[in-house]
Design a protein around this motif. Structure first.
Motif, PDB file in Angstrom:
ATOM      1  N   GLN A  97      -3.175  12.271   4.058  1.00 41.81           N
ATOM      2  CA  GLN A  97      -4.363  11.518   4.451  1.00 41.81           C
ATOM      3  C   GLN A  97      -4.361  10.214   3.659  1.00 41.81           C
ATOM      4  OE1 GLN A  97      -7.922  14.361   4.734  1.00 41.81           O
ATOM      5  NE2 GLN A  97      -6.581  15.372   3.261  1.00 41.81           N
ATOM      6  N   PHE A  98      -4.721   9.124   4.303  1.00 39.61           N
ATOM      7  CA  PHE A  98      -4.697   7.865   3.557  1.00 39.61           C
ATOM      8  C   PHE A  98      -5.718   6.868   4.114  1.00 39.61           C
ATOM      9  CE2 PHE A  98      -1.430   7.646   6.841  1.00 39.61           C
ATOM     10  CZ  PHE A  98      -1.746   6.468   7.491  1.00 39.61           C
ATOM     11  N   THR A  99      -6.155   6.015   3.227  1.00 39.82           N
ATOM     12  CA  THR A  99      -6.963   4.859   3.583  1.00 39.82           C
ATOM     13  C   THR A  99      -6.326   3.658   2.885  1.00 39.82           C
ATOM     14  OG1 THR A  99      -8.432   5.066   1.666  1.00 39.82           O
ATOM     15  CG2 THR A  99      -9.034   6.314   3.652  1.00 39.82           C
ATOM     16  N   SER A 100      -6.982   2.529   2.944  1.00 44.13           N
ATOM     17  CA  SER A 100      -6.428   1.340   2.285  1.00 44.13           C
ATOM     18  C   SER A 100      -6.438   1.475   0.769  1.00 44.13           C
ATOM     19  CB  SER A 100      -7.225   0.093   2.688  1.00 44.13           C
ATOM     20  OG  SER A 100      -8.588   0.248   2.321  1.00 44.13           O
ATOM     21  N   THR A 101      -7.251   2.431   0.257  1.00 41.26           N
ATOM     22  CA  THR A 101      -7.357   2.568  -1.199  1.00 41.26           C
ATOM     23  C   THR A 101      -6.958   3.950  -1.709  1.00 41.26           C
ATOM     24  OG1 THR A 101      -9.689   3.194  -0.988  1.00 41.26           O
ATOM     25  CG2 THR A 101      -9.196   0.857  -1.336  1.00 41.26           C
ATOM     26  N   ASP A 102      -6.604   4.880  -0.821  1.00 41.07           N
ATOM     27  CA  ASP A 102      -6.335   6.248  -1.252  1.00 41.07           C
ATOM     28  C   ASP A 102      -5.161   6.822  -0.476  1.00 41.07           C
ATOM     29  OD1 ASP A 102      -6.819   8.569  -2.759  1.00 41.07           O
ATOM     30  OD2 ASP A 102      -7.909   9.472  -1.081  1.00 41.07           O
ATOM     31  N   GLN A 110       0.848  -1.181   0.000  1.00 41.01           N
ATOM     32  CA  GLN A 110       0.000   0.000   0.000  1.00 41.01           C
ATOM     33  C   GLN A 110       0.888   1.236   0.000  1.00 41.01           C
ATOM     34  OE1 GLN A 110      -2.817  -0.157   3.212  1.00 41.01           O
ATOM     35  NE2 GLN A 110      -3.734  -2.071   2.499  1.00 41.01           N
ATOM     36  N   GLN A 111       0.389   2.343  -0.566  1.00 41.22           N
ATOM     37  CA  GLN A 111       1.221   3.535  -0.726  1.00 41.22           C
ATOM     38  C   GLN A 111       1.734   4.070   0.601  1.00 41.22           C
ATOM     39  OE1 GLN A 111       2.153   4.739  -3.783  1.00 41.22           O
ATOM     40  NE2 GLN A 111       3.618   5.922  -2.572  1.00 41.22           N
ATOM     41  N   GLN A 112       0.931   3.990   1.653  1.00 37.64           N
ATOM     42  CA  GLN A 112       1.379   4.516   2.945  1.00 37.64           C
ATOM     43  C   GLN A 112       2.582   3.771   3.497  1.00 37.64           C
ATOM     44  OE1 GLN A 112      -1.714   3.489   2.261  1.00 37.64           O
ATOM     45  NE2 GLN A 112      -2.693   2.376   3.952  1.00 37.64           N
ATOM     46  N   HIS A 113       2.730   2.506   3.104  1.00 36.39           N
ATOM     47  CA  HIS A 113       3.899   1.747   3.550  1.00 36.39           C
ATOM     48  C   HIS A 113       5.167   2.242   2.854  1.00 36.39           C
ATOM     49  CE1 HIS A 113       0.743  -1.566   4.361  1.00 36.39           C
ATOM     50  NE2 HIS A 113       0.905  -0.795   5.426  1.00 36.39           N
ATOM     51  N   LEU A 114       5.054   2.586   1.583  1.00 35.57           N
ATOM     52  CA  LEU A 114       6.197   3.170   0.876  1.00 35.57           C
ATOM     53  C   LEU A 114       6.566   4.519   1.494  1.00 35.57           C
ATOM     54  CD1 LEU A 114       5.336   2.456  -2.879  1.00 35.57           C
ATOM     55  CD2 LEU A 114       6.904   1.195  -1.388  1.00 35.57           C
ATOM     56  N   TYR A 115       5.556   5.313   1.820  1.00 32.34           N
ATOM     57  CA  TYR A 115       5.811   6.621   2.423  1.00 32.34           C
ATOM     58  C   TYR A 115       6.475   6.462   3.793  1.00 32.34           C
ATOM     59  CZ  TYR A 115       5.054  11.215   4.436  1.00 32.34           C
ATOM     60  OH  TYR A 115       5.242  12.426   5.050  1.00 32.34           O
ATOM     61  N   TYR A 116       5.957   5.546   4.596  1.00 29.65           N
ATOM     62  CA  TYR A 116       6.544   5.301   5.913  1.00 29.65           C
ATOM     63  C   TYR A 116       8.002   4.864   5.774  1.00 29.65           C
ATOM     64  CZ  TYR A 116       6.880   3.736  10.753  1.00 29.65           C
ATOM     65  OH  TYR A 116       7.258   3.572  12.052  1.00 29.65           O
ATOM     66  N   GLY A 117       8.268   4.007   4.797  1.00 24.85           N
ATOM     67  CA  GLY A 117       9.638   3.554   4.560  1.00 24.85           C
ATOM     68  C   GLY A 117      10.554   4.691   4.153  1.00 24.85           C
ATOM     69  N   LEU A 118      10.046   5.589   3.289  1.00 25.40           N
ATOM     70  CA  LEU A 118      10.843   6.733   2.849  1.00 25.40           C
ATOM     71  C   LEU A 118      11.199   7.636   4.025  1.00 25.40           C
ATOM     72  CD1 LEU A 118      11.944   8.476   0.416  1.00 25.40           C
ATOM     73  CD2 LEU A 118       9.759   9.712   0.557  1.00 25.40           C
ATOM     74  N   PHE A 125       0.275   9.006  14.766  1.00 23.23           N
ATOM     75  CA  PHE A 125       0.032   9.618  13.470  1.00 23.23           C
ATOM     76  C   PHE A 125      -0.248   8.618  12.362  1.00 23.23           C
ATOM     77  CE2 PHE A 125       2.917  13.426  14.629  1.00 23.23           C
ATOM     78  CZ  PHE A 125       1.872  13.983  15.351  1.00 23.23           C
ATOM     79  N   PHE A 126       0.346   7.443  12.451  1.00 19.68           N
ATOM     80  CA  PHE A 126       0.346   6.555  11.285  1.00 19.68           C
ATOM     81  C   PHE A 126      -0.485   5.299  11.495  1.00 19.68           C
ATOM     82  CE2 PHE A 126       2.143   3.986   7.882  1.00 19.68           C
ATOM     83  CZ  PHE A 126       2.235   4.915   6.866  1.00 19.68           C
ATOM     84  N   ASN A 127      -0.130   4.515  12.481  1.00 22.25           N
ATOM     85  CA  ASN A 127      -0.795   3.227  12.652  1.00 22.25           C
ATOM     86  C   ASN A 127      -2.253   3.351  13.086  1.00 22.25           C
ATOM     87  OD1 ASN A 127       1.565   1.939  11.978  1.00 22.25           O
ATOM     88  ND2 ASN A 127       2.275   1.748  14.079  1.00 22.25           N
ATOM     89  N   GLN A 128      -2.581   4.367  13.882  1.00 21.69           N
ATOM     90  CA  GLN A 128      -3.928   4.477  14.421  1.00 21.69           C
ATOM     91  C   GLN A 128      -4.734   5.602  13.781  1.00 21.69           C
ATOM     92  OE1 GLN A 128      -3.528   4.762  18.669  1.00 21.69           O
ATOM     93  NE2 GLN A 128      -2.329   2.894  18.819  1.00 21.69           N
ATOM     94  N   GLY A 129      -4.173   6.270  12.810  1.00 24.31           N
ATOM     95  CA  GLY A 129      -4.881   7.384  12.192  1.00 24.31           C
ATOM     96  C   GLY A 129      -4.753   8.641  13.034  1.00 24.31           C
TER      97      GLY A 129
END
Length: 289
Positions: A151-156, A40-48, A91-95
């Motif tokens: 802002q992110f969801t599982s699809t956005d 998911q895109q948020q995982h790439l962002y978190y990694g960056l 901020f990330f895991n729990q929204g």
């Protein structure tokens, strides 16, 4: 073509591509096109952001030249991991919905104190405990706040961080070219001789124009992006001056060599480090009004 120019073009292209892939939905689309559902895109962002944090912290430790025998040098990264983990949970895991807390206010205040210390009381940073505190504040806190911007969801996945980078790059370019053609009055000649007030003014005006177009074509983003453009144009040069002062204080030319032709992570992200907490605070205030 000059070898150094080729290095700069190559290094800049790789760095820019990495930012684009990790701060827009493009990265996940490309990877999932090869293997559906892999990331998911948020995982790439978190990694960056995690990579930027630890590479930047390592460079900061090298710049500040800790005593090899000091205990402070060995606890820098465990403390950074702890701080980043706590912010990640919120901020990330729990929204996150921009519910401002006392801990965030204190964290933002520490950034201001660290910057003032660097410019006015730099002798305090000659001691390893001062170096420890500064490294944590200068790296862990800003990059932790960066997790809250999109802002992110599982699809956005939204584009706030991507356009923040666009505005920072625009501010640097606009200020450079305006200063080159019209610059006469030095802003901080001892720290950054090439910066001029004319370049700063040009950067402010033209970055706000860029923010206007972002606002027009992406009304779904948080905040008003003309205001974000103004904040970036004002605080991006400060971020550059902070890192320049840090290197000047410890007699270092570049923070590292990880990006060919461009130096280190801190050399590329000095403006980002200062702009992120400012933009985060603006989003919070804008949400409360």
């Amino acid at each position: 073509m000059d070898k150094n120019l080729l290095q700069r073009l190559f290094g800049g292209a790789i760095y820019g591509l990495l930012v684009i892939l990790c701060t827009t939905p493009l990265g996940a689309k490309l990877i999932n096109g090869l293997s559906p559902g892999l990331v998911q895109q948020q995982h790439l962002y978190y990694g960056l952001i995690t990579f930027f944090l630890f590479a930047g912290a390592w460079e900061c430790v090298k710049i500040m030249k800790f005593d090899p025998k000091s205990w402070e040098k060995w606890v820098v990264f465990p403390i950074i991991v702890f701080v980043f983990y706590r912010f990640s949970n919120r901020f990330f895991n729990q929204g996150f919905y921009y519910n401002y807390s006392l801990s965030e206010f204190l964290a933002l205040s520490l950034i201001v104190i660290a910057v003032v210390t660097l410019f006015r009381f730099s002798k305090e940073l000659y001691y390893d405990n001062g170096k420890l505190i500064f490294t944590i504040i200068y790296t862990a806190i800003p990059f932790s706040f960066a997790l809250a911007l999109p802002q992110f969801t599982s699809t956005d996945f939204s584009l706030e961080v991507f356009f923040l980078f666009v505005l920072i790059w625009s501010s640097d370019s606009f200020a450079f070219f305006t200063g080159k053609f019209f610059g006469k009055h030095k802003m901080a000649p001892k720290i950054s001789p090439k910066k001029t007030w004319e370049g700063f003014a040009g950067g402010v005006i033209l970055t706000m124009v860029a923010g206007f177009f972002i606002e027009q074509y992406h009304p779904d983003l948080r905040g008003n992006w003309m205001i974000v453009g103004l904040l970036v144009a004002v605080f991006a040069p400060l971020g550059d001056l902070v890192e320049s002062q840090l290197k000047r204080t410890f007699g270092v030319k570049d923070s590292g060599k990880i990006i060919p032709g461009h130096g280190g992570i801190l050399d590329r992200l000095d403006s980002f480090i200062i702009c992120v907490p400012v933009v985060y605070l603006y989003f919070v205030l804008e949400n409360l009004i």
